[in-house]
Design a protein around this motif. Structure first.
Motif, PDB file in Angstrom:
ATOM      1  N   UNK A  20       0.841  -1.198   0.000  1.00  0.00           N
ATOM      2  CA  UNK A  20       0.000   0.000   0.000  1.00  0.00           C
ATOM      3  C   UNK A  20       0.880   1.253   0.000  1.00  0.00           C
ATOM      4  N   UNK A  21       1.910   1.258   0.852  1.00  0.00           N
ATOM      5  CA  UNK A  21       2.815   2.409   0.920  1.00  0.00           C
ATOM      6  C   UNK A  21       3.557   2.577  -0.403  1.00  0.00           C
ATOM      7  N   UNK A  22       4.063   1.494  -0.962  1.00  0.00           N
ATOM      8  CA  UNK A  22       4.763   1.573  -2.246  1.00  0.00           C
ATOM      9  C   UNK A  22       3.856   2.113  -3.343  1.00  0.00           C
ATOM     10  N   UNK A  23       2.611   1.675  -3.354  1.00  0.00           N
ATOM     11  CA  UNK A  23       1.647   2.171  -4.336  1.00  0.00           C
ATOM     12  C   UNK A  23       1.460   3.679  -4.190  1.00  0.00           C
ATOM     13  N   UNK A  24       1.345   4.155  -2.962  1.00  0.00           N
ATOM     14  CA  UNK A  24       1.174   5.595  -2.716  1.00  0.00           C
ATOM     15  C   UNK A  24       2.407   6.380  -3.160  1.00  0.00           C
ATOM     16  N   UNK A  25       3.589   5.837  -2.898  1.00  0.00           N
ATOM     17  CA  UNK A  25       4.826   6.513  -3.298  1.00  0.00           C
ATOM     18  C   UNK A  25       4.927   6.594  -4.816  1.00  0.00           C
ATOM     19  N   UNK A  26       4.623   5.500  -5.488  1.00  0.00           N
ATOM     20  CA  UNK A  26       4.680   5.484  -6.950  1.00  0.00           C
ATOM     21  C   UNK A  26       3.671   6.474  -7.526  1.00  0.00           C
ATOM     22  N   UNK A  27       2.473   6.495  -6.999  1.00  0.00           N
ATOM     23  CA  UNK A  27       1.461   7.438  -7.491  1.00  0.00           C
ATOM     24  C   UNK A  27       1.892   8.886  -7.274  1.00  0.00           C
ATOM     25  N   UNK A  28       2.469   9.184  -6.121  1.00  0.00           N
ATOM     26  CA  UNK A  28       2.934  10.547  -5.844  1.00  0.00           C
ATOM     27  C   UNK A  28       4.062  10.935  -6.804  1.00  0.00           C
ATOM     28  N   UNK A  29       4.974  10.006  -7.065  1.00  0.00           N
ATOM     29  CA  UNK A  29       6.072  10.281  -7.990  1.00  0.00           C
ATOM     30  C   UNK A  29       5.551  10.505  -9.403  1.00  0.00           C
ATOM     31  N   UNK A  30       4.589   9.692  -9.832  1.00  0.00           N
ATOM     32  CA  UNK A  30       3.996   9.868 -11.155  1.00  0.00           C
ATOM     33  C   UNK A  30       3.262  11.200 -11.252  1.00  0.00           C
ATOM     34  N   UNK A  31       2.521  11.552 -10.215  1.00  0.00           N
ATOM     35  CA  UNK A  31       1.809  12.834 -10.216  1.00  0.00           C
ATOM     36  C   UNK A  31       2.780  13.998 -10.370  1.00  0.00           C
ATOM     37  N   UNK A  32       3.902  13.911  -9.670  1.00  0.00           N
ATOM     38  CA  UNK A  32       4.894  14.983  -9.760  1.00  0.00           C
ATOM     39  C   UNK A  32       5.572  14.988 -11.131  1.00  0.00           C
ATOM     40  N   UNK A  33       5.950  13.824 -11.624  1.00  0.00           N
ATOM     41  CA  UNK A  33       6.650  13.732 -12.904  1.00  0.00           C
ATOM     42  C   UNK A  33       5.766  14.174 -14.062  1.00  0.00           C
ATOM     43  N   UNK A  34       4.492  13.838 -13.999  1.00  0.00           N
ATOM     44  CA  UNK A  34       3.579  14.150 -15.086  1.00  0.00           C
ATOM     45  C   UNK A  34       2.760  15.415 -14.845  1.00  0.00           C
ATOM     46  N   UNK A  35       3.235  16.294 -13.974  1.00  0.00           N
ATOM     47  CA  UNK A  35       2.578  17.573 -13.732  1.00  0.00           C
ATOM     48  C   UNK A  35       2.998  18.545 -14.834  1.00  0.00           C
ATOM     49  N   UNK A  36       2.040  19.090 -15.593  1.00  0.00           N
ATOM     50  CA  UNK A  36       2.404  19.990 -16.686  1.00  0.00           C
ATOM     51  C   UNK A  36       2.819  21.391 -16.229  1.00  0.00           C
ATOM     52  N   UNK A  37       2.496  21.786 -15.016  1.00  0.00           N
ATOM     53  CA  UNK A  37       2.763  23.156 -14.563  1.00  0.00           C
ATOM     54  C   UNK A  37       4.243  23.553 -14.652  1.00  0.00           C
ATOM     55  N   UNK A  38       5.183  22.732 -14.188  1.00  0.00           N
ATOM     56  CA  UNK A  38       6.595  23.141 -14.304  1.00  0.00           C
ATOM     57  C   UNK A  38       7.057  23.291 -15.754  1.00  0.00           C
ATOM     58  N   UNK A  39       6.531  22.462 -16.639  1.00  0.00           N
ATOM     59  CA  UNK A  39       6.913  22.552 -18.051  1.00  0.00           C
ATOM     60  C   UNK A  39       6.351  23.831 -18.656  1.00  0.00           C
ATOM     61  N   UNK A  40       5.108  24.143 -18.326  1.00  0.00           N
ATOM     62  CA  UNK A  40       4.502  25.375 -18.823  1.00  0.00           C
ATOM     63  C   UNK A  40       5.245  26.599 -18.285  1.00  0.00           C
ATOM     64  N   UNK A  41       5.642  26.535 -17.030  1.00  0.00           N
ATOM     65  CA  UNK A  41       6.417  27.630 -16.438  1.00  0.00           C
ATOM     66  C   UNK A  41       7.768  27.779 -17.141  1.00  0.00           C
ATOM     67  N   UNK A  42       8.392  26.667 -17.469  1.00  0.00           N
ATOM     68  CA  UNK A  42       9.675  26.701 -18.179  1.00  0.00           C
ATOM     69  C   UNK A  42       9.510  27.327 -19.560  1.00  0.00           C
ATOM     70  N   UNK A  43       8.370  27.049 -20.218  1.00  0.00           N
ATOM     71  CA  UNK A  43       8.107  27.669 -21.520  1.00  0.00           C
ATOM     72  C   UNK A  43       7.992  29.187 -21.401  1.00  0.00           C
ATOM     73  N   UNK A  44       7.318  29.652 -20.363  1.00  0.00           N
ATOM     74  CA  UNK A  44       7.176  31.097 -20.142  1.00  0.00           C
ATOM     75  C   UNK A  44       8.544  31.726 -19.891  1.00  0.00           C
ATOM     76  N   UNK A  45       9.352  31.091 -19.043  1.00  0.00           N
ATOM     77  CA  UNK A  45      10.690  31.614 -18.753  1.00  0.00           C
ATOM     78  C   UNK A  45      11.575  31.605 -19.988  1.00  0.00           C
ATOM     79  N   UNK A  46      11.412  30.588 -20.823  1.00  0.00           N
ATOM     80  CA  UNK A  46      12.180  30.499 -22.056  1.00  0.00           C
ATOM     81  C   UNK A  46      11.816  31.642 -22.994  1.00  0.00           C
ATOM     82  N   UNK A  47      10.543  31.920 -23.110  1.00  0.00           N
ATOM     83  CA  UNK A  47      10.092  33.036 -23.948  1.00  0.00           C
ATOM     84  C   UNK A  47      10.631  34.363 -23.404  1.00  0.00           C
ATOM     85  N   UNK A  48      10.600  34.531 -22.094  1.00  0.00           N
ATOM     86  CA  UNK A  48      11.152  35.742 -21.487  1.00  0.00           C
ATOM     87  C   UNK A  48      12.641  35.886 -21.802  1.00  0.00           C
TER      88      UNK A  48
END
Length: 87
Positions: A20-48
């Motif tokens: 159960x704990x391993x499942x929660x850790x994997x899900x949290x890691x996937x949620x963080x890895x597949x979060x689009x917000x940091x990529x979108x922020x990087x695009x904005x900074x790149x344009x700047x």
């Protein structure tokens, strides 16, 4: 029968807990890895950076392509997993 089953499977409880704990850790890691917000922020900074002249158009295009591929990967993952993820 629920009580008997619980008593008989009690020795396996630590293993179930670990899974159960391993499942929660994997899900949290996937949620963080597949979060689009940091990529979108990087695009904005790149344009700047391009607008401010800190990078040239060639570097901008190369890095933008990398970030867009990453966003495509995130979208594909979200479609496979059934989530919409705010994109």
């Amino acid at each position: 029968m629920g009580l008997v089953t619980d008593i008989l499977t009690l020795p396996a409880a630590p293993v179930r807990g670990i899974w159960w704990v391993l499942d929660k850790v994997v899900r949290a890691a996937e949620d963080e890895y597949y979060d689009p917000a940091p990529v979108q922020e990087a695009l904005v900074k790149l344009e700047d950076a391009r607008i401010e002249g800190r990078i040239d158009d060639e570097e901008f295009a190369r890095r933008e392509d990398e970030l867009m591929r990453r966003l495509e990967e995130i979208r594909a993952y979200q479609l496979r997993s059934g989530g919409q993820g705010g994109l």
